[in-house]
Enzyme design. Structure first.
Site, PDB file in Angstrom:
ATOM      1  N   GLU A   1     -14.221 -17.632   5.392  1.00 50.43           N
ATOM      2  CA  GLU A   1     -12.755 -17.814   5.365  1.00 50.43           C
ATOM      3  C   GLU A   1     -12.282 -18.254   6.755  1.00 50.43           C
ATOM      4  O   GLU A   1     -11.280 -18.931   6.899  1.00 50.43           O
ATOM      5  CB  GLU A   1     -12.073 -16.498   4.940  1.00 50.43           C
ATOM      6  CG  GLU A   1     -10.571 -16.655   4.707  1.00 50.43           C
ATOM      7  CD  GLU A   1      -9.896 -15.387   4.196  1.00 50.43           C
ATOM      8  OE1 GLU A   1     -10.547 -14.325   4.134  1.00 50.43           O
ATOM      9  OE2 GLU A   1      -8.692 -15.463   3.868  1.00 50.43           O
TER      10      GLU A   1
ATOM     11  N   HIS B   1       0.823  -1.206   0.000  1.00 53.02           N
ATOM     12  CA  HIS B   1       0.000   0.000   0.000  1.00 53.02           C
ATOM     13  C   HIS B   1       0.862   1.262   0.000  1.00 53.02           C
ATOM     14  O   HIS B   1       0.488   2.280  -0.572  1.00 53.02           O
ATOM     15  CB  HIS B   1      -0.972  -0.025   1.191  1.00 53.02           C
ATOM     16  CG  HIS B   1      -2.052  -1.051   1.032  1.00 53.02           C
ATOM     17  ND1 HIS B   1      -2.752  -1.587   2.080  1.00 53.02           N
ATOM     18  CD2 HIS B   1      -2.550  -1.664  -0.093  1.00 53.02           C
ATOM     19  CE1 HIS B   1      -3.629  -2.476   1.626  1.00 53.02           C
ATOM     20  NE2 HIS B   1      -3.521  -2.537   0.318  1.00 53.02           N
TER      21      HIS B   1
ATOM     22  N   ASP C   1      -5.621 -15.601  -5.254  1.00 52.39           N
ATOM     23  CA  ASP C   1      -5.852 -14.675  -4.141  1.00 52.39           C
ATOM     24  C   ASP C   1      -4.817 -13.537  -4.142  1.00 52.39           C
ATOM     25  O   ASP C   1      -5.133 -12.411  -4.517  1.00 52.39           O
ATOM     26  CB  ASP C   1      -5.826 -15.425  -2.798  1.00 52.39           C
ATOM     27  CG  ASP C   1      -6.680 -14.744  -1.735  1.00 52.39           C
ATOM     28  OD1 ASP C   1      -7.438 -13.834  -2.072  1.00 52.39           O
ATOM     29  OD2 ASP C   1      -6.590 -15.145  -0.553  1.00 52.39           O
ATOM     30  N   ASP C   2      -3.595 -13.837  -3.680  1.00 52.83           N
ATOM     31  CA  ASP C   2      -2.525 -12.823  -3.622  1.00 52.83           C
ATOM     32  C   ASP C   2      -1.237 -13.506  -4.078  1.00 52.83           C
ATOM     33  O   ASP C   2      -0.415 -13.927  -3.249  1.00 52.83           O
ATOM     34  CB  ASP C   2      -2.329 -12.335  -2.174  1.00 52.83           C
ATOM     35  CG  ASP C   2      -3.593 -11.699  -1.595  1.00 52.83           C
ATOM     36  OD1 ASP C   2      -3.938 -10.595  -2.002  1.00 52.83           O
ATOM     37  OD2 ASP C   2      -4.226 -12.339  -0.718  1.00 52.83           O
TER      38      ASP C   2
END
Ligand SMILES: CNc1ncnc2c1ncn2[C@@H]1O[C@H](COP(=O)(O)O)[C@@H](O)[C@H]1O
Ligand SMILES: [Zn+2]
Length: 343
Positions: free
Chosen positions: A207, A72, A282-283
């Site tokens: 999850e 980020h 996902d990542d």
């Protein structure tokens, strides 16, 4: 089947978070382009980004969310975000992904509003198609359940607006973030609004073990379920009845400790019970994987044959948030691969 079979296969990725999907080499490249940054400290931080402790730790999943702060930071400027989006799409295209649904949470900071965040990504997506071999990229806009309702409401309104401006790219919404934080119920009005505006819904659900919340979500009805790890068999059957596809992210679950090992993954249960599922990354940056690797793992661990793998591709096409012409074209490309590669 050899690893090359999966690498060369035209693939469909339906569950990929933008900031989690930047591969280590691309982060290095991004650091260099943004700050001329190649210091040993920066390289150490990249290592930390993709390192997970071997032992089981009840808090492993929560710790995973701290890792995103690093990405980020790199994507907090327009330039960083634009470059990161291009690199992520390029990396998927290099893995022969021909259709990609990227998802991301719009952020605001001193450099950008949430609207500008989305516009930067949308422009990068538009530019990527020609640059990266015709890859089709769609955008799902995420609500982070660990953030407040005001943010959620702003994001839904932006998603509706962006859908009308970029109707072929903005296709749906996601609810993600640390599943131990926030309550689905609180986001229901915002998601209801998205549904009414014809945005498709791919929501993280079950999850972690929270049967009541999973039930509330299933009763609300949505299109695709991210993870579904702790769905009961009855809830899995409900997914089947409601035509909900489950997005299985094998390495993500194993590295985050919500699944003990690959062979314990709920994919097997879904597959054995004929509940529609797909394999996703996902990542892939954080978990240091690729869609080809995830499919190869699935094939090995669950003894899937060529027909089963072909079936997973067909599941993915059925669950995509795109129009029928695009689906027909993708189906032809994938069928051709399976017809031409009869090893
Ligand atoms: C591991 N399982 C997961 N479960 C839930 N949410 C996840 C996630 N992995 C990623 N995210 C969500 O995606 C964000 C990073 O991408 P973007 O900044 O949005 O592009 C994370 O901050 C989190 O909100
Ligand atoms: Zn996810």
């Amino acid at each position: 089947m050899q690893p090359s079979f999966f690498e060369n296969m035209p693939k469909i990725e339906l569950h990929a978070h933008l900031n989690g999907s930047l591969k280590m080499d691309s982060i290095r490249e991004l650091g260099l382009q943004l700050y001329g940054e190649n210091s040993s400290d920066f390289l150490k931080r990249i290592q930390e980004f993709t390192t997970f402790p071997e032992e089981m730790d009840a808090d492993k999943l929560s710790k995973c969310f701290q890792k995103f702060a690093f990405m980020h930071e790199l994507t907090s400027s327009r330039k960083g975000l634009q470059l990161a989006t291009q690199m992520v799409i390029r990396d998927f295209a290099r893995d022969n992904v021909i259709y990609l649904e990227l998802r991301t949470t719009p952020k605001n900071n001193e450099h950008m509003t949430r609207r500008e965040y989305l516009e930067t990504i949308l422009k990068a997506i538009q530019a990527s198609r020609e640059a990266y071999d015709g890859i089709i990229v769609k955008l799902l806009i995420s609500i982070d359940r660990s953030q407040g309702l005001d943010a959620a409401e702003e994001i839904v309104n932006l998603a509706i607006e962006m859908k009308s401006q970029y109707p072929t790219i903005v296709r749906g919404m996601d609810l993600s973030g640390n599943p131990a934080k926030g309550h689905f119920k609180d986001f229901l009005p915002s998601l209801e609004k998205a549904k009414k505006a014809d945005l498709h819904l791919a929501l993280h659900c079950a999850e972690i073990d929270n049967e009541d919340e999973a039930q509330e979500m299933l009763d609300f009805q949505f299109d695709r379920c991210g993870h579904g790890t702790f769905l009961t068999l009855k809830q899995m059957q409900q997914c089947k009845e409601q035509n909900i596809t489950i997005e299985c992210c094998l390495t993500s679950n194993v590295k985050c400790g919500t699944v003990k090992d690959y062979d314990m993954h709920h994919f097997k249960r879904l597959h054995d019970n004929g509940i529609r599922s797909v394999i996703c990354t996902d990542d892939c940056g954080v978990f240091d994987s690729t869609l080809s690797q995830e499919l190869a793992i699935a094939s090995k661990v669950f003894s899937l044959n060529r027909n089963n793998i072909h079936g997973l591709c067909i599941n993915a096409i059925a669950a995509e948030f795109c129009d029928d012409n695009e689906k027909t074209d993708l189906r032809q490309r994938i069928d051709k691969y399976f017809a031409d590669n009869t090893e």
